[in-house]
Design an enzyme around this catalytic site. Structure first.
Site, PDB file in Angstrom:
ATOM      1  CB  CYS A   1      33.670 -10.008  34.291  1.00 49.30           C
ATOM      2  SG  CYS A   1      32.123 -10.829  33.906  1.00 49.30           S
TER       3      CYS A   1
ATOM      4  CE  LYS B   1      26.615 -21.870  -3.936  1.00 49.55           C
ATOM      5  NZ  LYS B   1      26.291 -22.519  -2.684  1.00 49.55           N
TER       6      LYS B   1
ATOM      7  CG  ASP C   1      21.614 -26.368   0.242  1.00 54.77           C
ATOM      8  OD1 ASP C   1      22.823 -26.286   0.549  1.00 54.77           O
ATOM      9  OD2 ASP C   1      20.698 -25.996   0.987  1.00 54.77           O
TER      10      ASP C   1
ATOM     11  CB  CYS D   1      28.474  -7.101  33.769  1.00 55.54           C
ATOM     12  SG  CYS D   1      28.855  -8.816  33.356  1.00 55.54           S
TER      13      CYS D   1
ATOM     14  CE  LYS E   1      23.786 -18.839  -1.105  1.00 56.31           C
ATOM     15  NZ  LYS E   1      24.866 -18.729  -0.129  1.00 56.31           N
TER      16      LYS E   1
ATOM     17  CB  CYS F   1      30.747  -9.596  37.353  1.00 54.63           C
ATOM     18  SG  CYS F   1      31.101  -8.181  36.313  1.00 54.63           S
TER      19      CYS F   1
ATOM     20  CE1 TYR G   1      31.558 -27.953  -8.462  1.00 54.26           C
ATOM     21  CE2 TYR G   1      29.535 -28.787  -7.500  1.00 54.26           C
ATOM     22  CZ  TYR G   1      30.826 -28.325  -7.349  1.00 54.26           C
ATOM     23  OH  TYR G   1      31.390 -28.227  -6.112  1.00 54.26           O
TER      24      TYR G   1
ATOM     25  CB  CYS H   1      31.563  -6.595  31.376  1.00 54.89           C
ATOM     26  SG  CYS H   1      32.139  -6.940  33.043  1.00 54.89           S
TER      27      CYS H   1
ATOM     28  CD  GLU I   1      27.325 -25.467 -13.941  1.00 58.00           C
ATOM     29  OE1 GLU I   1      27.671 -25.486 -12.741  1.00 58.00           O
ATOM     30  OE2 GLU I   1      28.063 -25.818 -14.864  1.00 58.00           O
TER      31      GLU I   1
HETATM   32  S1  IVH Z   1      31.442 -24.381  -8.853  1.00 59.51           S
HETATM   33  C1  IVH Z   1      35.221 -22.342  -8.239  1.00 59.51           C
HETATM   34  N1  IVH Z   1      29.045 -25.217  -9.435  1.00 59.51           N
HETATM   35  O1  IVH Z   1      28.792 -24.257  -4.066  1.00 59.51           O
HETATM   36  C2  IVH Z   1      33.962 -23.046  -8.447  1.00 59.51           C
HETATM   37  N2  IVH Z   1      29.645 -25.099  -7.157  1.00 59.51           N
HETATM   38  O2  IVH Z   1      30.112 -21.878  -2.723  1.00 59.51           O
HETATM   39  C3  IVH Z   1      33.454 -23.648  -7.225  1.00 59.51           C
HETATM   40  N3  IVH Z   1      27.902 -25.815  -5.622  1.00 59.51           N
HETATM   41  O3  IVH Z   1      31.599 -25.719  -2.625  1.00 59.51           O
HETATM   42  C4  IVH Z   1      32.319 -24.499  -7.342  1.00 59.51           C
HETATM   43  N4  IVH Z   1      26.396 -26.318  -7.134  1.00 59.51           N
HETATM   44  O4  IVH Z   1      29.603 -27.185  -3.036  1.00 59.51           O
HETATM   45  C5  IVH Z   1      29.914 -24.943  -8.470  1.00 59.51           C
HETATM   46  N5  IVH Z   1      26.956 -25.939 -10.110  1.00 59.51           N
HETATM   47  C6  IVH Z   1      27.811 -25.682  -9.144  1.00 59.51           C
HETATM   48  C7  IVH Z   1      27.495 -25.874  -7.778  1.00 59.51           C
HETATM   49  C8  IVH Z   1      28.443 -25.556  -6.826  1.00 59.51           C
HETATM   50  C9  IVH Z   1      26.665 -26.291  -5.849  1.00 59.51           C
HETATM   51  C10 IVH Z   1      28.513 -25.611  -4.299  1.00 59.51           C
HETATM   52  C11 IVH Z   1      29.816 -26.321  -4.107  1.00 59.51           C
HETATM   53  C12 IVH Z   1      30.803 -25.301  -3.673  1.00 59.51           C
HETATM   54  C13 IVH Z   1      29.924 -24.176  -3.256  1.00 59.51           C
HETATM   55  C14 IVH Z   1      30.619 -22.864  -3.519  1.00 59.51           C
END
Ligand code: IVH
Length: 702
Positions: free
Chosen positions: A459, A137, A139, A436, A339, A439, A250, A454, A135
């Protein structure tokens, strides 16, 4: 502010009244200015997501205002920021305890790291046919929604994962959040259940809000995520409503009764069927290669979406496998965040500056021409340490690549070599400071270590930072000693060692001469100081700032040794015998107590009346989380005594064996429970084995 002496005649009385009136007037003006300033900072923080001061400066303003209002109660107004919590630190909203912790996710960057993660799953599950759901992620902000009898009854932020803030009225303003759900055919609704998801602000909404603000001549919001966060944490839900937030569900959290799904994909489909917005881009894959390809694809296409994403979440689909894989620390083994690479930008490196920390360690950082990157304006970036500066070979005056991802500290990636041409004369190579910067004491460096120090334990910055640390919330928790006040006390010579703190009440008159320190403020400060003397040993240990001794270690040491004297005379072996303490930490603690200066400091703290022991009735702990049943007649203790012992050590005493029973301690007789335990496969041990088990856990050697 000083108090006037008692008036000797009517004229004196008039003069004093005038002086008092002037003092009140001055206080009123100051309080008014502070309120305006604080409100302005709140606006910048919440509404614009563009804070211009740090938390400690902000706290100092609030504290100053609170002190004034305490000194002059007539100045307090119901609208004062001290009364109406802006919500900046997590105050103002009721606290919600999450029934199951809201976890975080481990990260992988790229295919290789994903494969390594997968290999571990294969090893742990002994399976190579694991299905995944991927899925985007989002933000935004994680939230937990509770439904009871189909009705939305409570919504909370993630908070620290254990406890969040109750923001139900704000969440109710989100149109796509179902306020009521009804069971679909053939799939009854659990009596109560929790849904987790992400609240976000779409790019279109973000643009609309900013266009509105531009028109009104207001400062623009920085990025959708911060704006969403600020919008959700409004005490006035009508403001939240005006921001048009959105939601993706989610995860199905806990459910009372039968769970309506056995896989994540099913759960998401079920939630979608109930009317929760779920992400249409989610996909299920049966091979990890397909997962990687999907993730790589979205790194390219992310800009095409109408909401910001910072990666892809990869989850093991099967709930049974999820359960088997479990959680390590705060991260599930069954899910990971792929990421996207951090956002980068190029800017000019103005200067390499050096800061001095509590332990004297010098840290270089980059002072930059401000640049917008990763959703924030960046004007400073870390350079970690001096080796790193050398490795990067960055020079003052260079154009440098800066990167920032999520909430992490911005980093300098390296110089743009191409832009050096023709500008060589403007560039200055970094020279290691030999003194430093504060000091001017010589800088020291241990062979093989990247850190430079230092060399002056006196200090002023080190002392000020130590004082800040000692008085901080996690340590002795002495209110009224913010960053600036600590620096001021050191600068003016009131504090040259931590122990001088407790001598401050003796310097009342001199302190009164300082601006901002009135009678009432000092009364409050001194009262907090006095109260801090009653804090338990572990807080003192945290406050002393011994290397490697954070909260957990301090607690372990205090619980184990009980008193400062016992800890001080502990040998290296004694220290290493403490549960959770390894050789490095043991050595650091041991060395700390060898230093005469430290012993002198302790001597003065003790003389000032600081408490040096721990409340060991809470020691227990060694049976934490265990449910134990005692049956039959034992030899050494009565059953009642054993049960008391178990409780005092943090364990629970069960009445009748069940699957939750950790083990049964059985003496002579006790037939029924023994049989039941046997049938359930619960372990049964005798009294001697029980005592042995307690010893293994450290009982008796304290
Ligand atoms: S699952 C154990 N699914 O990512 C599972 N998280 O770093 C935990 N987030 O705090 C979350 N999209 O705020 C999950 N499709 C998604 C997500 C998601 C965004 C965020 C969520 C969580 C953070 C984890």
């Amino acid at each position: 502010m000083t108090t006037s002496p008692a008036p000797r005649n009517r004229r004196g009385l008039r003069t004093q009244l005038r002086a008092d009136a002037a003092a009140i007037e001055a206080a009123r003006e100051r309080a008014e200015a502070l309120r305006l300033e604080i409100l302005e900072h709140d606006r910048r923080y919440y509404e614009q997501a563009q804070p211009t001061i740090g938390d400690s400066q902000y706290d100092a303003l609030v504290r100053e205002l609170r002190d004034l209002e305490t000194a002059y109660p007539e100045l307090a107004t119901p609208e004062s920021p001290t009364q109406r919590v802006s919500g900046r630190p997590a105050e103002g909203f009721a606290v919600v305890e999450h029934r199951e912790p809201m976890l975080s996710l481990g990260n992988v960057f790229g295919r290789d790291e994903l494969m390594a993660w997968y290999q571990r799953l294969v090893r742990l599950t002994e399976r190579d046919n694991i299905a995944f759901v991927c899925e985007p992620k989002i933000d935004g902000l994680a939230i937990a929604l509770v439904y009871r009898d189909g009705q939305f009854v409570q919504g909370a932020t993630r908070g620290d994962g254990q406890r969040g803030e109750n923001i139900t009225p704000n969440l109710e303003t989100i149109r796509s959040l179902p306020k009521r759900v009804t069971a679909a055919k053939g799939s009854p609704l659990p009596a109560a259940f929790e849904v987790r998801g992400e609240v976000y602000l779409s790019k279109a909404e973000f643009a609309r809000l900013n266009a509105q603000r531009a028109e009104a001549g207001e400062q623009l919001y920085m990025n959708p995520r911060n704006t969403a966060a600020g919008s959700l944490r409004q005490l006035d839900a009508s403001i939240t409503a005006s921001r048009h937030l959105d939601l993706f569900a989610y995860q199905l959290g806990w459910a009372d009764g039968d769970r309506p799904a056995t896989t994540h994909a099913e759960a998401i489909a079920w939630l979608g069927g109930l009317g929760f917005p779920t992400n249409p881009l989610a996909r299920r894959f049966e091979s990890i290669e397909e997962v990687a390809t999907f993730c790589e694809g979205w790194a390219e296409k992310r800009d095409a979406l109408d909401y910001e994403i910072d990666g892809v979440v990869v989850k093991v689909d099967d709930f049974g496998l999820q359960r088997d894989l479990g959680v390590v620390g705060r991260e599930p083994r069954w899910a990971v965040a792929w990421k996207f690479p951090a956002e980068q930008a190029v800017t000019r490196l103005r200067e390499i500056q050096v800061s001095v920390g509590r332990t004297g360690v010098l840290t270089p950082f980059a002072a930059l021409e401000p640049v917008f990157v990763g959703g924030a304006n960046v004007s400073m970036a870390t350079l970690h340490n001096f080796d790193h500066v050398r490795t990067l070979d960055v020079r003052e005056g260079d154009d440098v690549i800066v990167q920032r991802a999520g909430d992490v500290i911005p980093q300098v990636v390296g110089p743009v070599l191409a832009s050096r041409a023709g500008r060589e004369a403007e560039l200055r190579e970094f020279v290691m400071p030999e003194a430093c910067p504060v000091c001017h004491a010589p800088v020291e460096h241990d062979e093989g270590e990247a850190a430079y120090y230092c060399s002056n334990p006196d200090c002023p910055v080190r002392i000020a930072r130590s004082l800040e640390h000692y008085t901080s919330r996690g340590a002795l928790d002495i209110e009224g000693f913010g960053e600036e006040r600590c620096a001021m006390l050191v600068r003016l010579g009131f504090v040259q060692s931590l122990a001088d703190l407790y001598a401050l009440p003796g310097q009342r008159e001199a302190l009164l001469a300082i601006e901002g320190l009135g009678e009432k403020t000092l009364d409050a400060l001194f009262a907090h100081l006095e109260a801090s003397k009653r804090q338990p040993l572990h807080r003192l240990l945290i406050g002393l700032g011994i290397r490697h001794v954070g909260t957990e270690t301090a607690r372990a040491l205090a619980m184990h040794f009980g008193t400062l004297d016992a800890l001080r005379s502990a040998t290296l072996d004694d220290l290493q015998a403490v549960d959770g303490i390894g050789p490095v930490v043991a050595q650091a603690v041991f060395t700390w107590f060898q230093d005469q200066r430290h012993l002198a400091l302790l001597g003065r703290l003790v003389a000032a009346g600081v408490r040096t022991d721990e409340d060991v009735s809470a020691r227990g702990g060694i049976l934490d989380g265990l449910t134990i049943i005692v049956t039959g007649s034992l030899g050494r203790w009565s059953r009642n005594e054993v049960e008391q012992l178990i409780k005092s050590l943090g364990g629970k005493v069960g009445a009748s064996p069940s699957k939750k029973t950790s083990f049964v301690v059985a003496g002579e007789g006790g037939g029924g429970k023994r049989e039941k335990a046997d049938a359930l496969g619960v372990e049964i041990i005798d009294e001697a084995a029980f005592i042995e088990r307690l010893r293994e856990r450290g009982w008796g050697d304290r």
